[in-house]
Design an enzyme around this catalytic site. Structure first.
Site, mmCIF file in Angstrom:
data_model
loop_
_atom_site.group_PDB
_atom_site.id
_atom_site.type_symbol
_atom_site.label_atom_id
_atom_site.label_comp_id
_atom_site.label_asym_id
_atom_site.label_seq_id
_atom_site.Cartn_x
_atom_site.Cartn_y
_atom_site.Cartn_z
ATOM 1 C CE LYS A 62 11.329 -58.607 -45.241
ATOM 2 N NZ LYS A 62 10.442 -59.142 -46.192
ATOM 3 C CB CYS B 273 35.786 -25.891 -18.994
ATOM 4 S SG CYS B 273 34.921 -24.861 -17.810
ATOM 5 C CG HIS C 215 33.721 -25.218 -22.812
ATOM 6 N ND1 HIS C 215 33.648 -26.455 -22.713
ATOM 7 C CD2 HIS C 215 33.169 -24.582 -21.558
ATOM 8 C CE1 HIS C 215 33.384 -26.558 -21.559
ATOM 9 N NE2 HIS C 215 33.109 -25.754 -20.907
ATOM 10 C CD GLU D 125 34.645 -27.554 -25.595
ATOM 11 O OE1 GLU D 125 35.847 -26.683 -25.892
ATOM 12 O OE2 GLU D 125 34.442 -27.822 -24.922
HETATM 13 N N1 GLN Z 1 32.785 -27.813 -12.802
HETATM 14 C C1 GLN Z 1 33.489 -26.616 -13.233
HETATM 15 C C2 GLN Z 1 32.661 -25.218 -13.021
HETATM 16 O O1 GLN Z 1 31.664 -25.200 -12.940
HETATM 17 C C3 GLN Z 1 33.752 -26.768 -14.398
HETATM 18 C C4 GLN Z 1 32.682 -26.718 -15.618
HETATM 19 C C5 GLN Z 1 32.994 -27.143 -16.957
HETATM 20 O O2 GLN Z 1 33.941 -27.984 -17.098
HETATM 21 N N2 GLN Z 1 32.272 -26.890 -17.855
HETATM 22 O O3 GLN Z 1 33.303 -24.256 -12.840
#
Ligand code: GLN
Length: 540
Positions: free
Chosen positions: A188, A382, A508, A510
């Site tokens: 559609k 983290c 991080h 990633e």
């Molecule tokens: N809560 C943790 C901090 O503030 C880790 C933060 C996270 O994993 N991005 O240090």
């Protein structure tokens, strides 16, 4: 060449994948040698998504310059290898904040401040400021939300005005949905027609329509849409569901989307796109037969967008090593000593996810103890790294009450604690340790070997840190600091070198893993998982 501006809007329903289409256009133009960047406008009042719960908005992505950004910026970077910045993600909140600040300063010289022209001018300024750098041939601006939403109206109005100013240098791509009605056995196009009418009623004539569909669109249907919507028949592009989003640029190229953009904007001619590396990735992705089974221990398992960059980084690493990724989400709240074996026993490797707050944390400790004792390749990111440290303190150093002051402010053993400069911070928005920082790696350590370098820059998003008062005790017991910040001396990476692969990063990795350049630490982790998987086979 004058800078060209491409505006991507969406209609009919949300979640059609404007981010993927924008990223695919960027990939195509980059592959033709143009200099490209992508920007996203988010029509909500939050200044940035940093204060949003993952249930609201999936993962919060972080740019090199420390901006907490929409997860679409992650798609942009993974598709293009371009580093985005705070200029690439602007919300309604930021626009208003900036206008209100100007009003308070008296910049408007006594004028009444209004949505038009002040808010729209501020939006236009944010689009054009990227162009003024002279660094880009194309600026792709994705307008969040769906055309017709009250929220996105000022953005639509601003880009309408921009088209008037920029003429041929501006181009509109509108993404819509063509539903298939099973009962009628028909596709559609009426919702598309209505959505384009809505856009036209706001003064915008799309140049190119991208129709998202689950079934192939017959040519007659494309012609019909073209006729009703005032676009050329070849400018009606089909976006059929693909086995992977990374096929989308190729499907768009087959329908000449990049050629059309070049011709319509009058951009300088360029060679045909070079997809060699992209195709190698796609071939590996589709041909990989052997599986690798990775567990992701976190509390948002029902919400996979919460860990988008991690799951993508794992997929990239597995694909680079010719493996098919089986990613198992393991709910940290459901883990306990009696089911750890059952839930973790068949993994080749595990990720302990980032996060905030107490919920699900005990399950992460259960997982970590089991994984450490069974010597399974384990990667803490983290909060995951912080949990590695706490679990080790409790179980190996015998500090039973060890904790992070995030979870237990009065813990006698604050092995993870607030940084000094965070103690006076009360506002939540944009106040964490954010963005890329240097990290010096210990020679011979797993990360140093993985990156093949003695120093890296990786991105952060956290408030709490390893408490260095405890470092000697950790190192004496086998958990070492193998990465630290050369300026502040903060601990950035821990490792138990005696294990197969047991590494935790405060940063991080990633966020800096892309299709064409997977993050080396993920590759290293994945290699360890494959070796472990092989070693299990040979024991059997
Ligand atoms: N809560 C943790 C901090 O503030 C880790 C933060 C996270 O994993 N991005 O240090």
């Amino acid at each position: 060449m004058e800078t060209k501006y491409i505006f991507v809007t969406g209609g009919v329903v949300s979640s059609l994948g404007k981010g993927i289409i924008s990223s695919s256009i960027a990939r195509l133009l980059l592959s033709r040698g143009y200099r490209v960047t992508i920007q996203k406008f988010d029509p909500y009042i939050n200044i940035d998504p940093g204060t949003l719960n993952p249930y609201e908005h999936g993962e919060c992505y972080v740019t090199v310059d420390g901006h907490e950004a929409d997860l679409d910026l992650g798609h942009y970077e993974r598709f293009t290898d371009i580093h985005t910045t705070r200029a690439n993600n602007v919300t309604t909140g930021r626009i208003y904040q900036s206008v209100i600040n100007k009003e308070r300063r008296g910049d408007y010289l006594g004028k009444t401040v209004q949505i038009i022209p002040h808010i729209t001018d501020e939006i236009k300024r944010n689009v054009k400021s990227l162009g003024l750098t002279g660094e880009y041939d194309f600026i792709i601006t994705e307008i969040g939300g769906t055309v017709g939403d009250i929220e996105s109206t000022p953005f639509i109005e601003a880009v309408r005005q921009l088209k008037w100013e920029l003429g041929r240098n501006a181009l509109f791509v509108h993404l819509t949905y063509v539903p298939y009605l099973k009962a009628a056995k028909e596709l559609k196009t009426k919702p598309t027609q209505h959505s384009v009418k809505q856009l036209q009623s706001m003064g915008i004539q799309p140049d190119i329509l991208v129709l998202r569909t689950e079934k192939e669109l017959p040519a007659s249907m494309r012609r019909k849409v073209a006729q009703f919507c005032n676009v050329a028949p070849e400018a009606v592009v089909e976006s059929l569901d693909q086995p992977t989003i990374y096929q989308v640029p190729l499907r768009m190229h087959e329908q000449h989307l990049d050629e059309m953009i070049v011709a319509m904007t009058g951009a300088d001619a360029s060679p045909a796109p070079d997809f060699a590396a992209w195709n190698t990735f796609l071939r590996k992705l589709s041909e990989a037969k052997d599986h690798v089974r990775i567990g992701l221990v976190g509390k948002y398992v029902e919400l996979q967008d919460a860990y988008k960059s991690i799951s993508e980084a794992l997929m990239q690493a597995a694909t680079a090593l010719d493996r098919r990724l089986d990613l198992v989400y393991i709910h940290s709240e459901k883990l306990n000593d009696s089911n750890a074996e059952e839930l973790l026993g068949d993994l080749d490797g595990a990720i302990i996810a980032p996060g905030f707050g107490q919920r699900g944390i005990e399950g992460k400790f259960v997982a970590l103890k089991w994984l450490r004792e069974h010597d399974v390749p384990t990667f803490g990111i983290c909060l995951g790294m912080q949990c590695m440290v706490i679990e080790f303190a409790r179980d190996v150093l015998g500090l039973e009450s060890a904790n992070s002051t995030e979870m237990e402010p009065n813990t006698p053993h604050n092995v993870i604690d607030l940084m000094e400069d965070q103690k006076s911070v009360h506002d939540k928005g944009g106040t964490m340790r954010l963005g890329a920082y240097r990290c010096a790696l210990k020679e011979g350590s797993t990360p140093a070997r993985a990156y093949g370098r003695s120093e890296v820059m990786e991105r952060h998003r956290h408030r709490f840190e390893f408490n260095s008062d405890y470092l000697d005790r950790f190192e004496a017991a086998g958990m070492e600091c193998v990465g630290h910040n050369p300026e502040t001396k903060l601990v950035e990476v821990v490792e138990i070198p005696g294990k197969r692969w047991f590494v935790g990063t405060q940063y991080h990795p990633e966020y800096q893993s892309t299709v064409l350049n997977p993050n080396p630490l993920f590759i290293s982790f994945m290699k360890a998982a494959l070796d472990y998987s092989e070693s299990k086979k040979s024991v059997r």
